[in-house]
Enzyme design. Structure first.
Site, PDB file in Angstrom:
ATOM      1  N   HIS A 104      16.741   2.512   8.541  1.00 21.54           N
ATOM      2  CA  HIS A 104      16.530   1.204   9.153  1.00 21.54           C
ATOM      3  C   HIS A 104      16.198   0.171   8.079  1.00 21.54           C
ATOM      4  O   HIS A 104      15.833   0.517   6.952  1.00 21.54           O
ATOM      5  CB  HIS A 104      15.402   1.253  10.185  1.00 21.54           C
ATOM      6  CG  HIS A 104      14.075   1.640   9.611  1.00 21.54           C
ATOM      7  ND1 HIS A 104      13.713   2.963   9.397  1.00 21.54           N
ATOM      8  CD2 HIS A 104      13.013   0.901   9.182  1.00 21.54           C
ATOM      9  CE1 HIS A 104      12.506   3.010   8.895  1.00 21.54           C
ATOM     10  NE2 HIS A 104      12.055   1.775   8.738  1.00 21.54           N
ATOM     11  N   GLU A 143       6.860   4.068  13.202  1.00 19.16           N
ATOM     12  CA  GLU A 143       6.452   2.672  13.309  1.00 19.16           C
ATOM     13  C   GLU A 143       7.162   1.966  14.458  1.00 19.16           C
ATOM     14  O   GLU A 143       8.214   2.408  14.933  1.00 19.16           O
ATOM     15  CB  GLU A 143       6.691   1.926  11.995  1.00 19.16           C
ATOM     16  CG  GLU A 143       8.128   1.900  11.536  1.00 19.16           C
ATOM     17  CD  GLU A 143       8.278   1.349  10.117  1.00 19.16           C
ATOM     18  OE1 GLU A 143       7.472   1.720   9.244  1.00 19.16           O
ATOM     19  OE2 GLU A 143       9.224   0.574   9.881  1.00 19.16           O
ATOM     20  N   ARG A 157      13.901   5.384   0.131  1.00 19.50           N
ATOM     21  CA  ARG A 157      14.799   4.237   0.182  1.00 19.50           C
ATOM     22  C   ARG A 157      16.254   4.649   0.027  1.00 19.50           C
ATOM     23  O   ARG A 157      16.565   5.590  -0.693  1.00 19.50           O
ATOM     24  CB  ARG A 157      14.397   3.224  -0.891  1.00 19.50           C
ATOM     25  CG  ARG A 157      13.021   2.626  -0.616  1.00 19.50           C
ATOM     26  CD  ARG A 157      12.517   1.747  -1.735  1.00 19.50           C
ATOM     27  NE  ARG A 157      11.235   1.139  -1.364  1.00 19.50           N
ATOM     28  CZ  ARG A 157      10.057   1.730  -1.500  1.00 19.50           C
ATOM     29  NH1 ARG A 157       9.993   2.954  -2.023  1.00 19.50           N
ATOM     30  NH2 ARG A 157       8.947   1.114  -1.126  1.00 19.50           N
ATOM     31  N   GLN A 216      15.601   2.047   4.530  1.00 21.05           N
ATOM     32  CA  GLN A 216      14.649   3.123   4.273  1.00 21.05           C
ATOM     33  C   GLN A 216      14.553   4.091   5.439  1.00 21.05           C
ATOM     34  O   GLN A 216      15.058   3.832   6.531  1.00 21.05           O
ATOM     35  CB  GLN A 216      13.275   2.535   3.958  1.00 21.05           C
ATOM     36  CG  GLN A 216      12.727   1.596   5.010  1.00 21.05           C
ATOM     37  CD  GLN A 216      11.464   0.899   4.536  1.00 21.05           C
ATOM     38  OE1 GLN A 216      10.383   1.143   5.058  1.00 21.05           O
ATOM     39  NE2 GLN A 216      11.611  -0.009   3.569  1.00 21.05           N
TER      40      GLN A 216
END
EC number: 5.3.1.8
Length: 391
Positions: free
Chosen positions: A259, A137, A278, A100
């Site tokens: 990743h 993130e 995705r 994704q």
């Protein structure tokens, strides 16, 4: 300060044992993928507050909505609005997650506004943008942790594919060697995701069998294919860097970087968003045109982060984002209390030992929420992760 009661999400890729082992409880046999700590409306943590009429249990998101500045502090509200800008998780992967990528802030705002204007229901399976926020993130390993992060040099991907000896991969090998980096990666990913499904499934099956025979550096792709037989995302994964983190090491995933997490237990922190595009290893919708607009087609080193130690004992994982900061404290038995007071909201997570935070005692996997400005100290012995807003 409030002890948090958190929801564990049972996604199919989750480990059946990692989170129960951390919590010291018996596994149920069902996958336990993510424990969410924060105020995300999808699974907000719950707290107990004392009121004039007695103790009440409420969702953390409702407590923040009732008094944003009191909970988050005026500076946080001014920067990010009346919501907790980060979400903290325990993530336990027992099988690969989807490959994704996340949009940057401008792309998220544009995409969200476009789908809203076109009347695409927010819960529609083909909806791409669930909100108008970006989703950088960070994942910090608690156990050995495997993942994929960013494109590797096209020639390396070409070598890996060529070694499989699968004739139908030769066009991808030639493209990866013949074009400039960006064009090569873009054309090959486009071909993989846009190919005839039956032909792609046959190619992936042959590639997976060859990867299993070869082993070594090809073994991770054989394991991925075992979970996703025939999925073209297996070939997309071969374009990416394979990374193995040791406990305490981390990866930062910025906008546009493809990743996937493959195996292991970690502490994950992210901006409070659901925006995911995705690239494979999933039965969910893949928006290929939008994906190709978002992805950064450049080879990158998967920069492994190690915490920077400060005199206070705080070990900070440096990232280039404002919504969150993650740090770690290793608290020794009998040491002086460690001051954790901050002008921003905090979530404190114990991952080892026993940590006393104010009047609360936290064991592994237990957490607490600290409103902005509330005075708090911590003692060990144990390991404590601190999630807050970047200064």
């Amino acid at each position: 300060m409030d002890r948090l009661s958190n929801t564990v999400r049972p996604y199919a890729w989750g480990s059946t044992t990692a989170i129960p082992a951390l919590l010291g409880i018996a596994p149920t046999g069902e996958p336990q993928a993510e424990m969410w700590m924060g105020a995300h409306p999808g699974a907000p943590s719950r707290i107990t507050r004392t009121t004039a009429s007695g103790e009440i249990e409420l969702a953390l998101v409702d407590a923040i909505d009732a008094d944003p500045e009191g909970e988050l502090g005026a500076p946080t509200v001014a920067r990010f609005g009346p919501r907790l800008p980060f979400l903290l998780k325990l993530l336990a992967a027992g099988a690969p997650l989807s490959v994704q990528v996340h949009p940057d802030l401008d792309q998220a705002r544009e995409g969200y506004a476009d789908e809203e204007a076109r009347g695409v229901p927010v819960d529609a399976p083909h909806r791409t943008y669930k909100d108008a926020n970006h989703k950088p993130e960070l994942i910090c390993a608690l156990t050995p942790f495997a993942g994929l992060c960013g494109f590797r040099p096209p020639t390396e991907a070409a070598d890996a594919m060529e070694a499989l000896g699968v004739d139908s991969l030769k066009p991808y090998v030639d493209l990866l060697r013949a074009h400039p980096e960006e064009a090569a990666l873009r054309e090959v990913l486009t071909a993989i995701l846009g190919g005839d499904p039956a032909e792609m499934a046959e190619t992936v099956t042959e590639a997976a069998a060859a990867a299993e025979r070869l082993g070594g550096a090809h073994a991770p792709y054989a394991r991925i294919a075992h979970h996703f037989p025939g999925d073209p995302g297996v070939l997309a994964a071969m374009l990416l860097n394979y990374v193995q983190l040791q406990p305490g090491e981390a990866l930062f995933l910025g906008a546009g970087v493809p990743h996937a997490y493959l195996d292991g237990l970690g502490v994950e922190i992210m901006a409070n968003s659901d925006n995911v595009l995705r690239c494979g290893l999933t039965p969910k919708h893949i928006d290929v045109p939008e994906l190709l607009r978002i992805v950064r087609f450049e080879a990158t080193e998967p920069g492994v982060l190690r915490p920077e130690a400060a005199p206070s004992g705080e070990e900070l994982y440096e990232t280039p984002v404002d919504e969150f900061a993650l740090s770690r404290y290793t608290l020794a038995s009998g040491a002086a209390p460690t001051a954790l007071t901050a002008p921003t909201p905090q979530i404190l997570l114990c991952t080892a030992g026993t940590v006393t935070v104010g009047e609360l005692t936290l064991g592994p996997g237990e957490s607490a929420y600290v409103p902005a400005g509330e005075r708090v100290e911590a003692t060990g012995p144990g390991t404590l992760f601190r999630a807050t807003v970047a200064a």
